[in-house]
Design a protein around this motif. Sequence first.
Motif, PDB file in Angstrom:
ATOM      1  N   VAL A   5       0.848  -1.192   0.000  1.00 58.78           N
ATOM      2  CA  VAL A   5       0.000   0.000   0.000  1.00 58.78           C
ATOM      3  C   VAL A   5       0.882   1.240   0.000  1.00 58.78           C
ATOM      4  CG1 VAL A   5      -1.725   1.338   1.279  1.00 58.78           C
ATOM      5  CG2 VAL A   5      -1.867  -1.175   1.208  1.00 58.78           C
ATOM      6  N   VAL A   6       0.659   2.120  -0.953  1.00 53.87           N
ATOM      7  CA  VAL A   6       1.392   3.376  -1.037  1.00 53.87           C
ATOM      8  C   VAL A   6       0.428   4.494  -0.663  1.00 53.87           C
ATOM      9  CG1 VAL A   6       2.730   4.935  -2.498  1.00 53.87           C
ATOM     10  CG2 VAL A   6       2.844   2.451  -2.868  1.00 53.87           C
ATOM     11  N   GLU A   7       0.648   5.112   0.472  1.00 54.20           N
ATOM     12  CA  GLU A   7      -0.260   6.166   0.936  1.00 54.20           C
ATOM     13  C   GLU A   7      -0.050   7.451   0.140  1.00 54.20           C
ATOM     14  OE1 GLU A   7      -1.221   8.786   4.977  1.00 54.20           O
ATOM     15  OE2 GLU A   7      -0.052   6.924   5.121  1.00 54.20           O
ATOM     16  N   ILE A   8      -1.158   8.072  -0.244  1.00 56.15           N
ATOM     17  CA  ILE A   8      -1.121   9.367  -0.923  1.00 56.15           C
ATOM     18  C   ILE A   8      -1.717  10.403   0.035  1.00 56.15           C
ATOM     19  CG2 ILE A   8      -1.787  10.675  -2.967  1.00 56.15           C
ATOM     20  CD1 ILE A   8      -0.022   8.287  -3.593  1.00 56.15           C
ATOM     21  N   PRO A   9      -0.870  11.122   0.768  1.00 51.70           N
ATOM     22  CA  PRO A   9      -1.359  12.089   1.735  1.00 51.70           C
ATOM     23  C   PRO A   9      -1.501  13.480   1.129  1.00 51.70           C
ATOM     24  CG  PRO A   9       0.994  11.896   1.969  1.00 51.70           C
ATOM     25  CD  PRO A   9       0.599  10.975   0.827  1.00 51.70           C
ATOM     26  N   PRO A  10      -2.248  14.354   1.796  1.00 54.53           N
ATOM     27  CA  PRO A  10      -2.297  15.744   1.333  1.00 54.53           C
ATOM     28  C   PRO A  10      -0.988  16.452   1.655  1.00 54.53           C
ATOM     29  CG  PRO A  10      -3.487  15.523   3.394  1.00 54.53           C
ATOM     30  CD  PRO A  10      -3.080  14.119   2.988  1.00 54.53           C
ATOM     31  N   ASN A  11      -0.713  17.512   0.937  1.00 59.06           N
ATOM     32  CA  ASN A  11       0.437  18.354   1.262  1.00 59.06           C
ATOM     33  C   ASN A  11       0.074  19.282   2.416  1.00 59.06           C
ATOM     34  OD1 ASN A  11       2.006  17.279  -0.856  1.00 59.06           O
ATOM     35  ND2 ASN A  11       1.090  18.699  -2.313  1.00 59.06           N
ATOM     36  N   ARG A  12       1.092  19.929   2.959  1.00 61.74           N
ATOM     37  CA  ARG A  12       0.876  20.904   4.029  1.00 61.74           C
ATOM     38  C   ARG A  12       1.520  22.230   3.667  1.00 61.74           C
ATOM     39  NH1 ARG A  12      -1.123  19.038   8.884  1.00 61.74           N
ATOM     40  NH2 ARG A  12      -1.237  16.765   9.061  1.00 61.74           N
ATOM     41  N   LYS A  13       0.874  23.297   4.080  1.00 59.39           N
ATOM     42  CA  LYS A  13       1.446  24.622   3.921  1.00 59.39           C
ATOM     43  C   LYS A  13       2.556  24.817   4.961  1.00 59.39           C
ATOM     44  CE  LYS A  13      -2.980  26.560   2.406  1.00 59.39           C
ATOM     45  NZ  LYS A  13      -4.062  27.528   2.716  1.00 59.39           N
ATOM     46  N   PRO A  14       3.387  25.844   4.807  1.00 59.52           N
ATOM     47  CA  PRO A  14       4.452  26.085   5.784  1.00 59.52           C
ATOM     48  C   PRO A  14       3.942  26.227   7.222  1.00 59.52           C
ATOM     49  CG  PRO A  14       4.855  27.379   3.818  1.00 59.52           C
ATOM     50  CD  PRO A  14       3.496  26.756   3.647  1.00 59.52           C
ATOM     51  N   ASP A  15       2.690  26.681   7.392  1.00 55.29           N
ATOM     52  CA  ASP A  15       2.158  26.834   8.747  1.00 55.29           C
ATOM     53  C   ASP A  15       1.556  25.536   9.298  1.00 55.29           C
ATOM     54  OD1 ASP A  15      -0.196  26.547   7.358  1.00 55.29           O
ATOM     55  OD2 ASP A  15      -1.050  28.479   7.947  1.00 55.29           O
ATOM     56  N   GLY A  16       1.661  24.452   8.534  1.00 54.84           N
ATOM     57  CA  GLY A  16       1.176  23.162   9.007  1.00 54.84           C
ATOM     58  C   GLY A  16      -0.246  22.826   8.618  1.00 54.84           C
ATOM     59  N   THR A  17      -0.964  23.753   8.021  1.00 54.96           N
ATOM     60  CA  THR A  17      -2.333  23.463   7.618  1.00 54.96           C
ATOM     61  C   THR A  17      -2.344  22.613   6.351  1.00 54.96           C
ATOM     62  OG1 THR A  17      -2.468  25.554   6.401  1.00 54.96           O
ATOM     63  CG2 THR A  17      -3.279  25.548   8.665  1.00 54.96           C
ATOM     64  N   LEU A  18      -3.394  21.822   6.222  1.00 51.46           N
ATOM     65  CA  LEU A  18      -3.508  20.901   5.102  1.00 51.46           C
ATOM     66  C   LEU A  18      -3.897  21.627   3.820  1.00 51.46           C
ATOM     67  CD1 LEU A  18      -5.505  18.086   6.919  1.00 51.46           C
ATOM     68  CD2 LEU A  18      -3.075  18.030   6.308  1.00 51.46           C
ATOM     69  N   VAL A  19      -3.384  21.131   2.705  1.00 50.38           N
ATOM     70  CA  VAL A  19      -3.798  21.590   1.387  1.00 50.38           C
ATOM     71  C   VAL A  19      -4.753  20.537   0.833  1.00 50.38           C
ATOM     72  CG1 VAL A  19      -3.069  22.192  -0.938  1.00 50.38           C
ATOM     73  CG2 VAL A  19      -1.605  22.760   1.014  1.00 50.38           C
ATOM     74  N   TYR A  20      -5.965  20.933   0.508  1.00 45.90           N
ATOM     75  CA  TYR A  20      -6.954  19.970   0.019  1.00 45.90           C
ATOM     76  C   TYR A  20      -6.397  19.212  -1.180  1.00 45.90           C
ATOM     77  CZ  TYR A  20     -11.138  17.968  -2.035  1.00 45.90           C
ATOM     78  OH  TYR A  20     -12.054  17.098  -2.570  1.00 45.90           O
ATOM     79  N   LEU A  21      -6.509  17.889  -1.129  1.00 42.37           N
ATOM     80  CA  LEU A  21      -5.991  17.047  -2.201  1.00 42.37           C
ATOM     81  C   LEU A  21      -7.145  16.626  -3.103  1.00 42.37           C
ATOM     82  CD1 LEU A  21      -3.562  15.644  -3.446  1.00 42.37           C
ATOM     83  CD2 LEU A  21      -3.903  13.750  -1.849  1.00 42.37           C
ATOM     84  N   SER A  22      -7.185  17.195  -4.286  1.00 39.78           N
ATOM     85  CA  SER A  22      -8.267  16.937  -5.231  1.00 39.78           C
ATOM     86  C   SER A  22      -8.057  15.600  -5.932  1.00 39.78           C
ATOM     87  CB  SER A  22      -8.311  18.048  -6.278  1.00 39.78           C
ATOM     88  OG  SER A  22      -7.128  18.018  -7.072  1.00 39.78           O
ATOM     89  N   THR A  23      -9.069  15.177  -6.673  1.00 43.35           N
ATOM     90  CA  THR A  23      -8.951  13.982  -7.507  1.00 43.35           C
ATOM     91  C   THR A  23      -7.787  14.143  -8.478  1.00 43.35           C
ATOM     92  OG1 THR A  23     -11.342  13.607  -7.338  1.00 43.35           O
ATOM     93  CG2 THR A  23     -10.185  12.515  -9.150  1.00 43.35           C
ATOM     94  N   ASP A  24      -7.681  15.295  -9.098  1.00 44.62           N
ATOM     95  CA  ASP A  24      -6.595  15.557 -10.027  1.00 44.62           C
ATOM     96  C   ASP A  24      -5.244  15.515  -9.320  1.00 44.62           C
ATOM     97  OD1 ASP A  24      -5.793  16.276 -12.753  1.00 44.62           O
ATOM     98  OD2 ASP A  24      -5.205  18.195 -11.881  1.00 44.62           O
ATOM     99  N   GLY A  25      -5.204  16.033  -8.105  1.00 44.77           N
ATOM    100  CA  GLY A  25      -3.960  16.014  -7.345  1.00 44.77           C
ATOM    101  C   GLY A  25      -3.499  14.606  -7.019  1.00 44.77           C
ATOM    102  N   VAL A  26      -4.447  13.741  -6.679  1.00 43.74           N
ATOM    103  CA  VAL A  26      -4.102  12.346  -6.399  1.00 43.74           C
ATOM    104  C   VAL A  26      -3.551  11.678  -7.653  1.00 43.74           C
ATOM    105  CG1 VAL A  26      -4.999  10.082  -5.738  1.00 43.74           C
ATOM    106  CG2 VAL A  26      -5.823  12.133  -4.571  1.00 43.74           C
ATOM    107  N   ALA A  27      -4.261  11.838  -8.768  1.00 46.67           N
ATOM    108  CA  ALA A  27      -3.834  11.216 -10.019  1.00 46.67           C
ATOM    109  C   ALA A  27      -2.442  11.696 -10.428  1.00 46.67           C
ATOM    110  CB  ALA A  27      -4.841  11.511 -11.123  1.00 46.67           C
TER     111      ALA A  27
END
Length: 202
Positions: free
Chosen positions: A97-119
């Motif tokens: 299993v290869v996990e695909i996590p969301p990215n984070r901004k420099p302040d630690g908040t999550l960047v929403y990971l869209s369908t396109d972003g995952v692909a």
Amino acid sequence: MASLVAFAPAHASPQRGVDPVHTPTRAAGDFSLLIAYSFGNRIAPGVDPTRTVGEPGPVNEALAETAIRTRGNRAIPIYAQTEIARVLHAKFHAAGVVEIPPNRKPDGTLVYLSTDGVAAKVAQLRGPSARVDVAGIVAFSDHLWRAVYTTRANGLDAYAPAGIAMPSTYDGLSGQDWTRSRTAYLPRDYAARLALLPRLLR
């Protein structure tokens, strides 16, 4: 609505056309990898959803089960968003299993990971093999068409697994309000499909 297969480039194979109604399928045994797209989540009380990935919730648990059923006894990798990857590890003790996590901004908040972003992330991880991969897509039923075609728009040959039903029951308690019902979700999905078409038809 007429099929958009006719608008595919003349050199495209029949599988690479765009059918606005039906999701292209292929036998699960043909896949060289699976991509599992999450749908909604559960946010526990007191948790900051801008900094913490939500719990999987029932829909992502069902998606994890579908990924396991699709893979069967084969050893192909499963690229899964965090909410699904957690279930694959904790409940099924799944290898590969290869996990695909969301990215984070420099302040630690999550960047929403869209369908396109995952692909796009999966295509990058696969590297040169993406040109010959056959990707099986696991996604919520109303999201499946867009998940398959978004994966194709990112350069992977993608299909839904033939004969395998996808989860279709919405979670009214989802932490993402647009994934709580068809009424809330479908307008958003259809708008995203329209935005995707130019990438598929060029």
